[in-house]
Scaffold this motif. Structure first.
Motif, mmCIF file in Angstrom:
data_model
loop_
_atom_site.group_PDB
_atom_site.id
_atom_site.type_symbol
_atom_site.label_atom_id
_atom_site.label_comp_id
_atom_site.label_asym_id
_atom_site.label_seq_id
_atom_site.Cartn_x
_atom_site.Cartn_y
_atom_site.Cartn_z
ATOM 1 N N LYS B 13 0.842 -1.200 0.000
ATOM 2 C CA LYS B 13 0.000 0.000 0.000
ATOM 3 C C LYS B 13 0.883 1.258 0.000
ATOM 4 C CE LYS B 13 -4.186 1.892 1.917
ATOM 5 N NZ LYS B 13 -5.347 1.683 2.788
ATOM 6 N N MET B 17 1.270 4.070 -3.082
ATOM 7 C CA MET B 17 1.050 5.503 -2.905
ATOM 8 C C MET B 17 2.270 6.321 -3.341
ATOM 9 S SD MET B 17 -1.171 5.808 0.647
ATOM 10 C CE MET B 17 -1.773 7.475 0.356
ATOM 11 N N ILE B 24 4.358 13.006 -1.705
ATOM 12 C CA ILE B 24 3.274 12.894 -0.728
ATOM 13 C C ILE B 24 3.867 12.839 0.681
ATOM 14 C CG2 ILE B 24 3.183 10.357 -0.811
ATOM 15 C CD1 ILE B 24 0.143 10.573 -0.514
ATOM 16 N N GLU B 28 0.642 11.702 5.523
ATOM 17 C CA GLU B 28 -0.610 11.466 4.808
ATOM 18 C C GLU B 28 -0.740 9.984 4.468
ATOM 19 O OE1 GLU B 28 -1.212 14.389 1.721
ATOM 20 O OE2 GLU B 28 -2.698 13.100 0.737
ATOM 21 N N VAL B 29 0.378 9.381 4.077
ATOM 22 C CA VAL B 29 0.388 7.933 3.854
ATOM 23 C C VAL B 29 -0.002 7.226 5.151
ATOM 24 C CG1 VAL B 29 1.824 5.963 3.204
ATOM 25 C CG2 VAL B 29 2.201 8.185 2.109
ATOM 26 N N ARG B 31 -1.809 8.346 7.663
ATOM 27 C CA ARG B 31 -3.233 8.494 7.972
ATOM 28 C C ARG B 31 -4.061 7.539 7.124
ATOM 29 N NH1 ARG B 31 -1.594 14.170 8.613
ATOM 30 N NH2 ARG B 31 -1.818 14.441 6.374
ATOM 31 N N GLU B 32 -3.727 7.471 5.853
ATOM 32 C CA GLU B 32 -4.446 6.577 4.939
ATOM 33 C C GLU B 32 -4.299 5.109 5.352
ATOM 34 O OE1 GLU B 32 -6.586 5.416 1.525
ATOM 35 O OE2 GLU B 32 -6.191 7.487 2.168
ATOM 36 N N CYS B 33 -3.116 4.769 5.862
ATOM 37 C CA CYS B 33 -2.848 3.373 6.239
ATOM 38 C C CYS B 33 -3.216 3.096 7.697
ATOM 39 C CB CYS B 33 -1.373 3.040 6.019
ATOM 40 S SG CYS B 33 -0.833 3.133 4.318
ATOM 41 N N LYS B 34 -3.615 4.144 8.390
ATOM 42 C CA LYS B 34 -3.995 4.027 9.796
ATOM 43 C C LYS B 34 -2.859 3.475 10.675
ATOM 44 C CE LYS B 34 -8.866 3.266 8.595
ATOM 45 N NZ LYS B 34 -9.074 4.683 8.234
#
Lengths: 154, 154
Positions: B13, B17, B24, B28-29, B31-34
């Motif tokens: 993942k 990205m 990026i 932010e990566v 947050r997206e990946c938690k």
DNA sequence: CGTGAAATTTTTTGGAT
DNA sequence: ATCCAAAAAATTTCACG
């Protein structure tokens, strides 16, 4: 697509730095160029708006993520007018990473990655040769990528 | 060069990205990946150490910096053993951006950018054909790059 | 276009689970 | 391997020359 004139030597210096390392802090570029960080920021924004910069990417070693076969493929079309439709079909094959409309030996030319030679054979047989419009293909397998680099800035 | 096993789905993942946008923010990566930013930071470091990630680059529109001609060239060698020496010579030509050792039609295969067809002709005549070891070449000119993209992660 | 400064966000590191 | 938190650094915006 052809204008080149609004790029000065500072732009070129910036481009040559960021094309070799997309993560370099713009402040570091600024220090090297002896201008402020805001100037670099502004110029990079401008280069993006002008379409000089199309984006950025991390470079992956294909074999490390399981792609052990790299090939180029020349494609002969039944009719040149079928080009657009064939491009659309090729775009659906994720392993095809580059596609060109060409003159010379072939009507089209693509670069393709596959997990193995067997996988390449499957892509060729199950997908490419089923695309209407393609009359035949010729495969050039890369046994080794000797080098790959950015085009020279100026 | 072949290990693939220590890459899990979070790595994939992350890779998918950052291969589409090298700038990026890792946060932010994250947050997206938690997961935490530190975890992303650490994993990207690990992927670099493993050689999965080879670097990063900004993508330039060649025609915007004056390169209006893109070509592929198949090369025939006088003797296969001359390959290494020919690679060294090709590396001295900055317009040659990619070089492969191939099987199929040609012994070697390169991708090359030039300012114009005239410039390409000059590179071919003045530089390539003067390299000892090259017996002949075949040029495929790209009239249009229909698409170019990253190889699929998984 | 460039600059400097301010506000915000990210990067980077170290210690703990 | 992940997290949190703190310090350092970078990004982003903007008023001004």
């Amino acid at each position: 697509m052809e204008s080149n004139l609004q790029i000065d030597s500072l732009d070129k210096k910036i481009l040559s730095m960021i094309t070799h390392n997309a993560r370099i802090p713009f402040l570091e570029v600024a220090r090297e160029c002896k201008v402020s960080g805001a100037a670099i920021h502004q110029r990079i924004q401008r280069l993006m708006n002008m379409g000089v910069i199309k984006g950025s990417e991390f470079i992956i070693n294909p074999s490390k993520i399981g792609y052990h076969t790299c090939a180029f493929m020349g494609i002969f079309l039944k009719k040149a007018s079928l080009f657009d439709k064939v491009v659309k079909m090729l775009e659906e094959i994720p392993e095809v990473v580059e596609c060109h409309y060409t003159t010379g030996e072939y009507a089209m030319f693509i670069k393709i990655f596959a997990k193995s030679n067997e996988h390449l054979k499957r892509i060729l047989h199950d997908r490419l040769q089923n695309i209407p419009g393609i009359s035949s293909t010729e495969t050039i397998i890369s046994l080794d990528e000797s080098f790959k680099r950015q085009l020279p800035i100026e």
